[in-house]
Write an enzyme that holds these catalytic residues in place. Sequence first.
Site, PDB file in Angstrom:
ATOM      1  N   GLN A  76      28.441 -88.613 -37.856  1.00 35.05           N
ATOM      2  CA  GLN A  76      27.706 -87.894 -38.903  1.00 35.05           C
ATOM      3  C   GLN A  76      28.645 -87.355 -39.992  1.00 35.05           C
ATOM      4  OE1 GLN A  76      24.636 -87.552 -39.788  1.00 35.05           O
ATOM      5  NE2 GLN A  76      23.928 -88.848 -38.125  1.00 35.05           N
ATOM      6  N   SER A  77      29.735 -88.049 -40.245  1.00 36.67           N
ATOM      7  CA  SER A  77      30.693 -87.572 -41.247  1.00 36.67           C
ATOM      8  C   SER A  77      30.075 -87.499 -42.649  1.00 36.67           C
ATOM      9  CB  SER A  77      31.896 -88.526 -41.267  1.00 36.67           C
ATOM     10  OG  SER A  77      32.666 -88.311 -42.427  1.00 36.67           O
ATOM     11  N   ASN A  78      30.162 -86.316 -43.249  1.00 36.01           N
ATOM     12  CA  ASN A  78      29.731 -86.161 -44.646  1.00 36.01           C
ATOM     13  C   ASN A  78      30.688 -86.886 -45.580  1.00 36.01           C
ATOM     14  OD1 ASN A  78      27.476 -84.195 -44.334  1.00 36.01           O
ATOM     15  ND2 ASN A  78      29.105 -82.989 -43.398  1.00 36.01           N
TER      16      ASN A  78
END
Length: 330
Positions: A76-78
């Site tokens: 879920q890396s921004n």
Amino acid sequence: MALVYPRKLDLARTPTPLQYLERASAKWGGGHRLWVKRDDLTGCGLSGNKVRKLEFIAAHAIDTGCDTLITCGGVQSNHCRATALVGAQLGLKVHLLLRGEAPPQPDGNLLLDYLAGADVDFYPPRQFFRELDQLFAHWQQHYAGQGRRALAVPTGGSDGLGVWGYIAACEELQDDFRRAGIGEAHVVSATGSGGTQTGLTLGAALHDLPATVWGINVCDDERYFLDKVASDAADWRRRYPGVPALRVEPRVIDGYVGQGYAIADAGVFRLIRELCALEGLLLDPVYTGKAFAGMLAEIARGRFRGCRDIVFVHTGGLFGLFPQRGELTG
Ligand SMILES: Cc1ncc(COP(=O)(O)O)c(C=O)c1O
């Protein structure tokens, strides 16, 4: 000595607003005025802190003849999502090396990675941590074999190049302070790969911003971030020998990681709900929710006593709410 910035692209919607939180100040401020620097409004898909770094990183990629960006992060890396969207916007190929397993259905940031057309590979955490350098080298060679040139962008875009994003943001904060009548402030943000904190720490010193900069770590510990900020700052000086010599004094507030990266406790989820209902302001459970909760706890403990104003830098991350919807409903 005048500060000479490297070239940057215009990707972020800046300047972002500095917003006063009237009801949150009354409820939790303990006599302080609470402000939010709305870097969650740097864009829509491109919202959050990463786009400020990517303005410099993408310019560097183009200027050095790269047509591909390889970067890495959690599922879920921004940062990965922002890189995927920047790549699509600029016509650069993006390849993401993600730590963890492919979920049955992509959600949140990962869904946007796919929509933006990024290539995505998943690696088990042990392999990811052990072999990250080799993985970058492998894919760079792979693209070289296709006649392409790929820039390896480190975790979070945090290195001596990416830190320019928040060095520049401090110029905005100078204007914000002036307009809001802030003489002196504590500036607080979540810290995850250190680049935002390094940029703010360097930028405050370079631009004489009357601010004490704090990073509230959402993973690792104080020692890790003291070292990371020092090493990003050293990389910055190495890459740009003309920059002023500064003594960097990073400040880390440790103690709010909880059970681990991306695992928030019930108090953080409660705060997300309360603040949204109170001020219409959204936080995420991985970064800003934990950091905001930490900031409120430190206010209650008196850490910021003696200074009226506290500025929370909202670094975005809102797409991270959706995969954790189960904790927010019911
Ligand atoms: C929403 C959000 N806030 C804060 C951070 C921390 O910023 P940095 O990686 O520059 O420490 C990140 C990324 O790690 C992020 O995605």
